[in-house]
Design an enzyme around this catalytic site. Sequence first.
Site, PDB file in Angstrom:
ATOM      1  NE  ARG A 178      75.214 -54.594  -4.161  1.00  0.00           N
ATOM      2  CZ  ARG A 178      74.486 -55.675  -4.457  1.00  0.00           C
ATOM      3  NH1 ARG A 178      73.408 -55.947  -3.756  1.00  0.00           N
ATOM      4  NH2 ARG A 178      74.848 -56.477  -5.436  1.00  0.00           N
ATOM      5  CG  HIS A 217      82.702 -56.242 -18.842  1.00  0.00           C
ATOM      6  ND1 HIS A 217      81.895 -55.719 -17.861  1.00  0.00           N
ATOM      7  CD2 HIS A 217      83.260 -57.370 -18.303  1.00  0.00           C
ATOM      8  CE1 HIS A 217      81.975 -56.478 -16.775  1.00  0.00           C
ATOM      9  NE2 HIS A 217      82.794 -57.488 -17.019  1.00  0.00           N
ATOM     10  CG  ASP A 222      75.771 -53.787 -11.242  1.00  0.00           C
ATOM     11  OD1 ASP A 222      76.664 -54.506 -11.744  1.00  0.00           O
ATOM     12  OD2 ASP A 222      75.199 -54.065 -10.178  1.00  0.00           O
ATOM     13  CG  LEU A 274      79.942 -34.183 -20.758  1.00  0.00           C
ATOM     14  CD1 LEU A 274      78.845 -33.951 -19.719  1.00  0.00           C
ATOM     15  CD2 LEU A 274      79.534 -35.334 -21.681  1.00  0.00           C
TER      16      LEU A 274
HETATM   17  C1  IPE Z   1      79.694 -51.635  -8.827  1.00  0.00           C
HETATM   18  O1  IPE Z   1      79.212 -52.820  -9.369  1.00  0.00           O
HETATM   19  C2  IPE Z   1      80.961 -51.254  -9.527  1.00  0.00           C
HETATM   20  C3  IPE Z   1      80.826 -50.830 -10.910  1.00  0.00           C
HETATM   21  C4  IPE Z   1      79.714 -50.659 -11.556  1.00  0.00           C
HETATM   22  C5  IPE Z   1      82.062 -50.543 -11.598  1.00  0.00           C
HETATM   23  P1  IPE Z   1      79.529 -54.218  -8.704  1.00  0.00           P
HETATM   24  O2  IPE Z   1      78.873 -55.250  -9.533  1.00  0.00           O
HETATM   25  O3  IPE Z   1      80.983 -54.370  -8.477  1.00  0.00           O
HETATM   26  O4  IPE Z   1      78.820 -54.076  -7.271  1.00  0.00           O
HETATM   27  P2  IPE Z   1      78.255 -55.186  -6.285  1.00  0.00           P
HETATM   28  O5  IPE Z   1      79.351 -56.179  -6.066  1.00  0.00           O
HETATM   29  O6  IPE Z   1      77.076 -55.800  -6.935  1.00  0.00           O
HETATM   30  O7  IPE Z   1      77.881 -54.439  -5.047  1.00  0.00           O
HETATM   31  C1  IPE Z   2      79.276 -53.782 -14.098  1.00  0.00           C
HETATM   32  O1  IPE Z   2      78.741 -54.998 -14.515  1.00  0.00           O
HETATM   33  C2  IPE Z   2      80.661 -53.531 -14.659  1.00  0.00           C
HETATM   34  C3  IPE Z   2      81.765 -53.727 -13.704  1.00  0.00           C
HETATM   35  C4  IPE Z   2      81.636 -53.939 -12.415  1.00  0.00           C
HETATM   36  C5  IPE Z   2      83.105 -53.646 -14.234  1.00  0.00           C
HETATM   37  P1  IPE Z   2      79.032 -56.333 -13.731  1.00  0.00           P
HETATM   38  O2  IPE Z   2      80.249 -56.955 -14.299  1.00  0.00           O
HETATM   39  O3  IPE Z   2      79.069 -56.088 -12.268  1.00  0.00           O
HETATM   40  O4  IPE Z   2      77.769 -57.207 -14.105  1.00  0.00           O
HETATM   41  P2  IPE Z   2      76.929 -58.129 -13.123  1.00  0.00           P
HETATM   42  O5  IPE Z   2      76.514 -57.286 -11.957  1.00  0.00           O
HETATM   43  O6  IPE Z   2      77.825 -59.248 -12.698  1.00  0.00           O
HETATM   44  O7  IPE Z   2      75.789 -58.576 -13.942  1.00  0.00           O
HETATM   45 MG    MG Z   3      77.658 -56.071 -10.825  1.00  0.00          MG
END
Ligand code: IPE
Ligand code: IPE
Ligand code: MG
Length: 239
Positions: free
Chosen positions: A189, A32, A15, A126
């Site tokens: 979370r 990303h 995340d 792996l």
């Molecule tokens: C969880 O991250 C999903 C992934 C890392 C793919 P999110 O950014 O979607 O989660 P929330 O919305 O903060 O809970």
């Molecule tokens: C996690 O990074 C990757 C995916 C959920 C695809 P985020 O895109 O959720 O990045 P933040 O949490 O908005 O910074």
């Molecule tokens: Mg996120």
Amino acid sequence: MDITKIPRHVAIIMDGNGRWAKSQGKPRIEGHYQGVASVRTAIQVALDTNIKYLTIYAFSKENWGRPKDEVDGLMELFCKTIALEIPNLYEQGVCVRFLGSRKELNPEVLESIALSERETQNNNRLFLNVALNYSGRAELTEAVKQIVADTEKGLVKLSEIDENTVSSHLYTHGIPDPDLLIRTSGEYRISNFLLWQSAYSEFYFTEKYWPDFTKEEFLKALEHYSTRKRRYGLTDEQK
Ligand code: IPE
Ligand code: IPE
Ligand code: MG
């Protein structure tokens, strides 16, 4: 570093890509793309430290609700990355498997997934599991439906259903539960990830955004894990 105990299975909620991009004054999709480099690093660490299973959360079912350009950009990134990485993963003995519902995925993504799974299916150094279009609740709901259907067909008796029955109907069937679950970006979370499987996982949280999750950061998480005492409900003396 004092890493005395290597987890067999590490799961990661990757995340913070969006916030990383924002902090650099870049569009979210750049975060990303940068995140892919961290995935490559994590795979290398897993290979170097003899972690057997690495499960990464790439896209949740809830992520479909994001702006269309971000979702489209992510799907394109998945296809490109899979195509680019297959030869190297194959060379390194990595077996790739995708966890999640295939229903909503577009034909290009489905083709990439099928190709990567097919090409690497005989590898066993792996096991890399990519959670894509994944939701822990959807996974459990699907499992319940399948078990009920099997019961109705007389394939299984109600009295025979146990925890193994449930486990064997999940996307993760055959994969041991994660020992260590890492989440980056300072969020505390689980966001619908591996709800059943993480029952006794050790959790590790870091403030680092996923693109800043370097080899050193991963090793730090492993070092923390080494110090954990897992009790599974028993007392210290029993373990
Ligand atoms: C969880 O991250 C999903 C992934 C890392 C793919 P999110 O950014 O979607 O989660 P929330 O919305 O903060 O809970
Ligand atoms: C996690 O990074 C990757 C995916 C959920 C695809 P985020 O895109 O959720 O990045 P933040 O949490 O908005 O910074
Ligand atoms: Mg996120």
